[in-house]
Design a protein around this motif. Structure first.
Motif, short mmCIF file in Angstrom:
data_model
loop_
_atom_site.label_atom_id
_atom_site.label_comp_id
_atom_site.label_asym_id
_atom_site.label_seq_id
_atom_site.Cartn_x
_atom_site.Cartn_y
_atom_site.Cartn_z
N ARG A 132 0.83 -1.21 0.00
CA ARG A 132 0.00 0.00 0.00
C ARG A 132 0.86 1.27 0.00
O ARG A 132 0.60 2.22 -0.76
CB ARG A 132 -0.94 -0.02 1.22
CG ARG A 132 -1.73 1.25 1.42
CD ARG A 132 -2.74 1.11 2.53
NE ARG A 132 -2.20 0.59 3.76
CZ ARG A 132 -1.51 1.32 4.64
NH1 ARG A 132 -1.30 2.60 4.40
NH2 ARG A 132 -1.06 0.77 5.75
N ILE A 133 1.87 1.29 0.84
CA ILE A 133 2.72 2.48 0.93
C ILE A 133 3.61 2.61 -0.30
O ILE A 133 3.87 3.72 -0.78
CB ILE A 133 3.54 2.44 2.23
CG1 ILE A 133 2.58 2.55 3.42
CG2 ILE A 133 4.58 3.54 2.26
CD1 ILE A 133 3.22 2.30 4.77
N ALA A 134 4.03 1.49 -0.86
CA ALA A 134 4.78 1.55 -2.12
C ALA A 134 3.94 2.19 -3.21
O ALA A 134 4.42 3.02 -4.00
CB ALA A 134 5.21 0.14 -2.54
N GLY A 135 2.66 1.83 -3.26
CA GLY A 135 1.77 2.42 -4.26
C GLY A 135 1.54 3.90 -4.06
O GLY A 135 1.27 4.64 -5.00
N LYS A 136 1.65 4.35 -2.83
CA LYS A 136 1.49 5.76 -2.51
C LYS A 136 2.64 6.59 -3.09
O LYS A 136 2.42 7.72 -3.55
CB LYS A 136 1.42 5.92 -1.00
CG LYS A 136 1.47 7.34 -0.48
CD LYS A 136 1.46 7.34 1.05
CE LYS A 136 1.72 8.72 1.62
NZ LYS A 136 1.77 8.69 3.11
#
Length: 227
Positions: free
Chosen positions: A189-193
């Motif tokens: 999720r944070i990588a996608g952010k």
């Protein structure tokens, strides 16, 4: 013929770990690997969050080290200065198959437990793990989650900002994740952010001598490791 087939398919890339013989046969899009884990590892144990590396995963950079932003800046500058003007470049990988689980085992409790169990008491990541455990004394699962989120947020935000400082035009391709261990859901999720692309590494292979192009498909039962 294998190289011609790649070209006929349209959008194809070569990069770190590719068979460079393919590149000699034609003009292909390229990628660059910054390999931040190696930049940190070369400086010693204090710069690494995971000190044990069983299997193929790279060790995770210690994002709590006070020099972490400076090392990210150094790594981004060194890579981008060579590649920012390359018209064939698609973008930058940040690393390869990082050990987000903490000890090379996707069934482990996670990075926080690994830090508490393995790192010396004066290690900045161990100190951070102690702080998260103290913040959630009655909810160890939430403490683990918050610690992992903090590591991922610091990791991606710092290196991506450093890349954008030196090269605002090419894509940030994320970490080549889904090889042997994968990553916990909060990390995806944070990588996608922060990243333009969240990458899966499924090990395509080109053998020019045998004129073969092989693209394996990840087994469906591997999905259990992401639960």
């Amino acid at each position: 013929q294998a190289a011609k087939r790649l070209a006929d398919w349209g959008f194809n890339m070569i990069g770190s770990g590719s068979d460079w013989m393919v590149g000699e046969k034609g003009r292909f899009a390229t990628t660059e690997m910054i390999a931040l884990s190696m930049w940190m590892k070369d400086r010693g144990d204090a710069y690494r969050l995971t000190l044990k590396n069983e299997g193929f995963c790279d060790e995770l950079a210690n994002v709590f080290h006070p020099d972490f932003p400076a090392v990210c800046d150094e790594a981004a500058r060194a890579s981008c200065s060579k590649h920012c003007a390359d018209t064939a470049l698609v973008g930058y990988y940040l690393d390869n198959e990082l050990d987000w689980w903490g000890d090379g085992d996707w069934r482990a409790c996670g990075l926080m437990d690994y830090a508490l169990r393995t790192l010396p008491t004066n290690h900045t990541a161990r100190i951070a793990a102690e702080r998260f455990r103290a913040d959630y004394p009655d909810d160890p699962a939430k403490a683990r989650l918050k610690f992992t989120e903090e590591v991922a947020e610091r990791y991606f935000s710092t290196i991506v900002r450093a890349i954008r400082k030196y090269d605002p035009n090419h894509l940030v391709l994320g970490v080549r994740f889904a090889g042997i261990y994968g990553a916990p859901d909060p990390v995806w999720r944070i990588a996608g952010k922060w990243c333009d692309v969240v990458t899966l590494n499924c090990y395509p292979r080109v053998d020019l001598e045998k004129d073969e192009v092989w693209l394996p498909v990840q087994r469906a039962d591997d999905s259990s490791r992401f639960e």
